[in-house]
Design a protein around this motif. Sequence first.
Motif, PDB file in Angstrom:
ATOM      1  N   GLU A  45       0.735  -1.277  -0.048  1.00  0.00           N
ATOM      2  CA  GLU A  45       0.008   0.030  -0.030  1.00  0.00           C
ATOM      3  C   GLU A  45       0.939   1.352   0.028  1.00  0.00           C
ATOM      4  N   ARG A  46       1.836   1.207   0.714  1.00  0.00           N
ATOM      5  CA  ARG A  46       2.996   2.340   0.794  1.00  0.00           C
ATOM      6  C   ARG A  46       3.461   2.535  -0.667  1.00  0.00           C
ATOM      7  N   LEU A  47       4.068   1.454  -1.355  1.00  0.00           N
ATOM      8  CA  LEU A  47       4.598   1.545  -2.350  1.00  0.00           C
ATOM      9  C   LEU A  47       3.779   2.236  -3.528  1.00  0.00           C
ATOM     10  N   ILE A  48       2.616   1.547  -3.507  1.00  0.00           N
ATOM     11  CA  ILE A  48       1.608   2.058  -4.624  1.00  0.00           C
ATOM     12  C   ILE A  48       1.405   3.461  -4.582  1.00  0.00           C
ATOM     13  N   GLY A  49       1.712   3.985  -3.254  1.00  0.00           N
ATOM     14  CA  GLY A  49       1.229   5.420  -2.975  1.00  0.00           C
ATOM     15  C   GLY A  49       2.460   6.351  -4.000  1.00  0.00           C
ATOM     16  N   HIS A  50       3.691   5.569  -4.148  1.00  0.00           N
ATOM     17  CA  HIS A  50       4.667   6.219  -4.636  1.00  0.00           C
ATOM     18  C   HIS A  50       4.598   5.916  -6.325  1.00  0.00           C
ATOM     19  N   GLU A  51       4.127   4.786  -6.570  1.00  0.00           N
ATOM     20  CA  GLU A  51       4.090   4.608  -7.960  1.00  0.00           C
ATOM     21  C   GLU A  51       2.870   4.887  -8.726  1.00  0.00           C
ATOM     22  N   GLY A  52       2.967   5.569 -10.069  1.00  0.00           N
ATOM     23  CA  GLY A  52       1.596   5.737 -10.625  1.00  0.00           C
ATOM     24  C   GLY A  52       1.133   5.001 -11.710  1.00  0.00           C
ATOM     25  N   GLY A  53       0.238   5.112 -12.573  1.00  0.00           N
ATOM     26  CA  GLY A  53      -0.333   4.288 -13.561  1.00  0.00           C
ATOM     27  C   GLY A  53       0.476   4.201 -14.543  1.00  0.00           C
ATOM     28  N   TYR A  54       0.039   3.910 -15.702  1.00  0.00           N
ATOM     29  CA  TYR A  54       0.781   3.775 -17.092  1.00  0.00           C
ATOM     30  C   TYR A  54       1.205   4.951 -17.404  1.00  0.00           C
ATOM     31  N   SER A  55       2.576   4.866 -17.817  1.00  0.00           N
ATOM     32  CA  SER A  55       3.536   5.848 -18.365  1.00  0.00           C
ATOM     33  C   SER A  55       4.297   5.277 -19.526  1.00  0.00           C
ATOM     34  N   ASN A  56       4.477   6.032 -20.693  1.00  0.00           N
ATOM     35  CA  ASN A  56       5.438   5.477 -21.725  1.00  0.00           C
ATOM     36  C   ASN A  56       6.425   6.561 -22.153  1.00  0.00           C
TER      37      ASN A  56
END
Length: 257
Positions: free
Chosen positions: A91-102
Amino acid sequence: MGILGESIFRFKSVQYGAAAVGLIGVISPFLQTIVDTGTLQEPYLTLVKGALVLCAVIIGKKQYQPELHQDNVLSFAELKEDAISFDEAFERLIGHEGGYSNDKNDPGNWTGGQVGKGTLKGTKYGIAANTYPNLDIKNLTLTQAKEIYRKDWWNKLGADGIHSAIVFQLWDFAINAGKVRAIKELQQAIGFVGSQVDGKLGPATKAKINEFDINDVILTLMAERLKFYTGLPTFSRYGKGWVGRCAENLKYAAKDN
């Protein structure tokens, strides 16, 4: 004297402090005589006594005490090594990571690990094309990402026996910069040099980590992490996000310790 059946006098910091109190008891009449003659004022007498106790405790604390690195130092002050579950870490990690990016300027978005090398498949939930070149990144679900993090990162970190406050910081760093890099920075944080910095979380590394105070390890590791980021050629583009991530993790560190 014991607390819940365990003697506190087995700790050097307590032994030194008790010795200082005993010393004060012996020299107090002498000190009082100095006060009475006007050579030393009363407020300074209290200051001298306090300084003696403080110095003794500090000296005692700096002595290596293996018993302080056990899972249970005293029964009322248990160190919870596994206090952070994978679900909470995720849960903490996903707070840092976003959705799709290219973003084509991000080497991690290319299957070859370099800008323009391979296929631009992007990153989603922190799962990058350079690490998973055969994965359908764009259509990756959060559930799938969670399982990847559990199987390939959490379970394979090999950080058992280390306090979970440190484990989370190391795990988050490993996901962002690679497992070997994160472990190397941790090894440098605990004073390893040369061939000792091998990027492997072996028994020698774990033993050395556990010689230090938890906060000392976390803060020094974070310093090494920031130094690593600032040395990257892409820092000007992505540095703000990396530094923000570190700041948030320091908040977690304050909670976990």
